[in-house]
Structure formats: structure tokens, C-alpha cells
Write a protein that holds these residues in place. Structure first.
Motif, mmCIF file in Angstrom:
data_model
loop_
_atom_site.group_PDB
_atom_site.id
_atom_site.type_symbol
_atom_site.label_atom_id
_atom_site.label_comp_id
_atom_site.label_asym_id
_atom_site.label_seq_id
_atom_site.Cartn_x
_atom_site.Cartn_y
_atom_site.Cartn_z
ATOM 1 N N SER A 1 0.837 -1.410 -0.018
ATOM 2 C CA SER A 1 -0.085 -0.120 -0.388
ATOM 3 C C SER A 1 0.698 1.357 0.133
ATOM 4 O O SER A 1 0.382 2.384 -0.878
ATOM 5 C CB SER A 1 -1.223 -0.106 0.849
ATOM 6 O OG SER A 1 -0.271 -0.118 2.732
ATOM 7 N N GLN A 2 1.756 1.339 0.361
ATOM 8 C CA GLN A 2 2.976 2.483 0.602
ATOM 9 C C GLN A 2 3.364 2.613 -0.547
ATOM 10 O O GLN A 2 3.446 3.596 -1.366
ATOM 11 C CB GLN A 2 3.809 2.038 1.544
ATOM 12 C CG GLN A 2 3.604 2.547 3.177
ATOM 13 C CD GLN A 2 4.483 1.720 4.050
ATOM 14 O OE1 GLN A 2 5.572 1.826 4.157
ATOM 15 N NE2 GLN A 2 4.168 1.994 5.311
ATOM 16 N N THR A 3 3.975 1.630 -1.442
ATOM 17 C CA THR A 3 4.798 1.492 -2.730
ATOM 18 C C THR A 3 3.389 2.294 -3.688
ATOM 19 O O THR A 3 3.717 3.151 -4.445
ATOM 20 C CB THR A 3 4.566 0.591 -3.021
ATOM 21 O OG1 THR A 3 5.978 -0.343 -1.931
ATOM 22 C CG2 THR A 3 5.312 0.375 -4.418
ATOM 23 N N MET A 4 2.211 1.842 -3.763
ATOM 24 C CA MET A 4 0.983 1.544 -3.947
ATOM 25 C C MET A 4 0.805 3.341 -4.933
ATOM 26 O O MET A 4 0.340 4.152 -5.396
ATOM 27 C CB MET A 4 -0.072 1.216 -4.582
ATOM 28 C CG MET A 4 0.237 -0.323 -4.377
ATOM 29 S SD MET A 4 0.927 -0.313 -6.632
ATOM 30 C CE MET A 4 -0.067 -0.007 -7.352
ATOM 31 N N ASN A 5 0.971 3.769 -2.974
ATOM 32 C CA ASN A 5 0.668 5.552 -2.859
ATOM 33 C C ASN A 5 1.746 6.484 -3.354
ATOM 34 O O ASN A 5 0.958 7.849 -3.297
ATOM 35 C CB ASN A 5 0.181 5.589 -1.502
ATOM 36 C CG ASN A 5 -1.030 5.344 -0.776
ATOM 37 O OD1 ASN A 5 -1.430 4.763 -1.477
ATOM 38 N ND2 ASN A 5 -0.945 4.252 0.515
ATOM 39 N N ARG A 6 3.024 6.177 -3.532
ATOM 40 C CA ARG A 6 3.774 6.590 -4.318
ATOM 41 C C ARG A 6 3.317 6.968 -5.206
ATOM 42 O O ARG A 6 3.928 8.309 -5.996
ATOM 43 C CB ARG A 6 4.811 6.161 -4.044
ATOM 44 C CG ARG A 6 6.145 6.573 -2.373
ATOM 45 C CD ARG A 6 7.144 5.713 -2.645
ATOM 46 N NE ARG A 6 7.076 4.595 -2.387
ATOM 47 C CZ ARG A 6 8.002 3.821 -2.557
ATOM 48 N NH1 ARG A 6 9.237 3.865 -3.161
ATOM 49 N NH2 ARG A 6 8.071 2.460 -2.712
ATOM 50 N N TYR A 7 2.504 6.696 -6.719
ATOM 51 C CA TYR A 7 3.154 6.611 -7.927
ATOM 52 C C TYR A 7 1.100 7.137 -7.840
ATOM 53 O O TYR A 7 0.162 6.515 -6.963
ATOM 54 C CB TYR A 7 2.747 5.717 -8.408
ATOM 55 C CG TYR A 7 3.708 4.956 -8.247
ATOM 56 C CD1 TYR A 7 5.084 5.256 -8.923
ATOM 57 C CD2 TYR A 7 4.060 3.143 -7.462
ATOM 58 C CE1 TYR A 7 6.464 4.995 -8.422
ATOM 59 C CE2 TYR A 7 5.486 2.861 -7.342
ATOM 60 C CZ TYR A 7 6.333 3.573 -7.429
ATOM 61 O OH TYR A 7 7.806 2.792 -7.978
ATOM 62 N N THR A 8 1.184 8.034 -9.172
ATOM 63 C CA THR A 8 0.139 9.157 -9.246
ATOM 64 C C THR A 8 -0.548 8.763 -10.333
ATOM 65 O O THR A 8 -1.474 8.606 -10.567
ATOM 66 C CB THR A 8 0.186 11.270 -9.230
ATOM 67 O OG1 THR A 8 1.306 10.477 -10.244
ATOM 68 C CG2 THR A 8 0.825 11.100 -8.230
ATOM 69 N N GLU A 9 -0.016 8.142 -11.167
ATOM 70 C CA GLU A 9 -0.568 7.437 -12.399
ATOM 71 C C GLU A 9 -0.318 6.384 -12.423
ATOM 72 O O GLU A 9 0.734 4.954 -11.480
ATOM 73 C CB GLU A 9 0.361 7.508 -13.813
ATOM 74 C CG GLU A 9 1.396 8.977 -14.127
ATOM 75 C CD GLU A 9 1.867 9.378 -15.248
ATOM 76 O OE1 GLU A 9 2.166 8.651 -15.407
ATOM 77 O OE2 GLU A 9 2.416 10.320 -15.315
ATOM 78 N N ALA A 10 -1.712 5.390 -13.376
ATOM 79 C CA ALA A 10 -1.768 4.561 -12.901
ATOM 80 C C ALA A 10 -0.220 3.019 -13.199
ATOM 81 O O ALA A 10 -0.432 1.820 -13.548
ATOM 82 C CB ALA A 10 -2.642 3.863 -13.859
ATOM 83 N N ASN A 11 -0.448 3.196 -14.578
ATOM 84 C CA ASN A 11 1.137 2.434 -15.271
ATOM 85 C C ASN A 11 2.116 2.207 -14.113
ATOM 86 O O ASN A 11 2.661 1.094 -13.956
ATOM 87 C CB ASN A 11 1.716 3.164 -16.542
ATOM 88 C CG ASN A 11 0.824 4.101 -17.700
ATOM 89 O OD1 ASN A 11 -0.662 3.082 -18.002
ATOM 90 N ND2 ASN A 11 1.070 4.158 -18.514
ATOM 91 N N GLN A 12 2.589 3.409 -13.405
ATOM 92 C CA GLN A 12 3.599 3.484 -12.748
ATOM 93 C C GLN A 12 3.467 2.202 -11.100
ATOM 94 O O GLN A 12 3.933 1.514 -11.250
ATOM 95 C CB GLN A 12 3.853 4.698 -11.972
ATOM 96 C CG GLN A 12 5.054 5.770 -12.907
ATOM 97 C CD GLN A 12 5.271 6.859 -12.531
ATOM 98 O OE1 GLN A 12 4.175 7.366 -12.166
ATOM 99 N NE2 GLN A 12 5.701 8.265 -13.030
#
Length: 193
Positions: free
Chosen positions: A88-99
Motif C-alpha cells: 500500500s505504501q508503494t502504490m500510494n507513491r505513484y500518481t499514474e496508473a502505469n507506474q
């Protein structure tokens, strides 16, 4: 037209596909796809149109042994990963769906057993160089361009592209030959002294 294209009609029975009682809508497929079709039904539901929905199911074969081997994932590691705050921490860092998708794929790849995370890397040949790499890319590009042109305009309309592709392939072969010769000479020179 359907027969001349080598296709088959998959409608089964005499169920009407139109609310006036006629069979207007047809399902067309290749013979191979038609053989894998399990169901073909007309759904008599309100569609807000004059035509009914058609439902059909196609059985897709099991993945090959090689594909199945590549898809193995350690379930315990994956479960631990999904329950942890790391994801969840990793996913929250990215603003774009691809990243985010790339990060998730990377995390899932870490759950694979050792030796299955990526394909075996090829060993680099000592004679390979950036120049040869560029020539190879150019030769492949020209070969694909030739195929496209030949498909569109035929053999006669693609003569120039064919010459370009042959020249690029010849240049690549000569460059590889020279590089191998040079590498062999330096190898034998090293051994003698």
C-alpha cells in the motif's frame, strides 16, 4: 461471402434474434473457433432495441507447460506481500496508473521461486559492439518495412525496399565477420605472449 472467406455461421437452432420473429443476427467464426464454442443462446431480455442479445462461450485451451512454469508464484509470499503495508505504501507513491501497475508487477515477480523471476540472460559475445547493434536494428527495421511494402504493393512495387534490406543485411554480416576476426586475432595474440 461467409463461405468464400472460409468462415462458418455458429447460430444453433431456429431461435429468432429479432423481436419480430426473424433470424437477422448471426455469429460468424473461423472453423477452429466454432469447434471450441460450447454454448450459443439467444437471451430474451429487454435490450431497448429490436434485437436480442446473443450469448456464446468459447473454450480456450490450457496454457503450455512452458507458460505454466513461468506463472508459478509462491502463494505464501504473495499473501504476506498483500497483507503487508509495503504494497500500500508503494502504490500510494505513484500518481499514474502505469507506474502503479509496474510497481505491482515487480512486487508480484518477487514472489516467484528463485530462478523464475526472469528469463535467462544471454551471455554477451566479446565481439558484439554498439555499431553492430545499430546495424542489426537497422537491418530488422528495413526487413519489416520490406514486408509491409510487399504486402501492400506486391513484389514489383517493393524492389527498392528489397535492395535496401539486402544491403543492410550484407553490411551487418560483414561487420559481424570483421568483429569476430578481430576478436579472434586479439585472442590468439594474447595466448602467444
Amino acid at each position: 461471402m461467409v463461405n468464400s472467406a472460409g468462415l462458418v455461421i455458429c447460430n444453433r437452432g431456429k431461435e429468432s434474434t429479432h423481436n419480430k420473429g426473424s433470424i437477422i443476427d448471426i455469429t460468424i467464426a473461423t472453423p477452429r473457433t466454432a469447434q471450441t464454442m460450447n454454448k450459443w443462446n439467444v437471451l430474451y431480455r429487454e435490450t431497448l432495441r429490436d434485437h436480442y442479445y446473443i450469448l456464446f462461450e468459447i473454450t480456450v485451451g490450457l496454457p503450455t507447460t512452458e507458460t505454466r512454469r513461468k506463472l508459478k508464484i509462491d502463494a505464501k509470499k504473495l499473501e504476506t506481500l498483500l497483507k503487508s503495508d509495503y504494497l500500500s505504501q508503494t502504490m500510494n507513491r505513484y500518481t499514474e496508473a502505469n507506474q502503479g501497475a509496474l510497481a505491482l508487477s515487480e512486487a508480484i515477480n518477487k514472489c516467484r521461486p528463485p530462478g523464475q523471476s526472469r528469463a535467462k540472460d544471454r551471455k554477451s559475445m566479446q565481439w558484439w559492439s554498439p555499431e553492430i547493434n545499430t546495424l542489426r536494428k537497422n537491418a530488422n527495421h528495413l526487413r519489416r518495412a520490406l514486408k509491409r511494402k510487399r504486402k501492400k504493393h506486391g513484389q514489383a512495387g517493393s524492389a527498392e525496399e528489397e535492395e535496401n534490406a539486402k544491403a543492410a543485411r550484407r553490411d551487418l554480416a560483414h561487420a559481424i565477420e570483421r568483429a569476430k576476426e578481430s576478436a579472434w586475432r586479439s585472442y590468439t595474440y594474447t595466448i602467444q605472449f
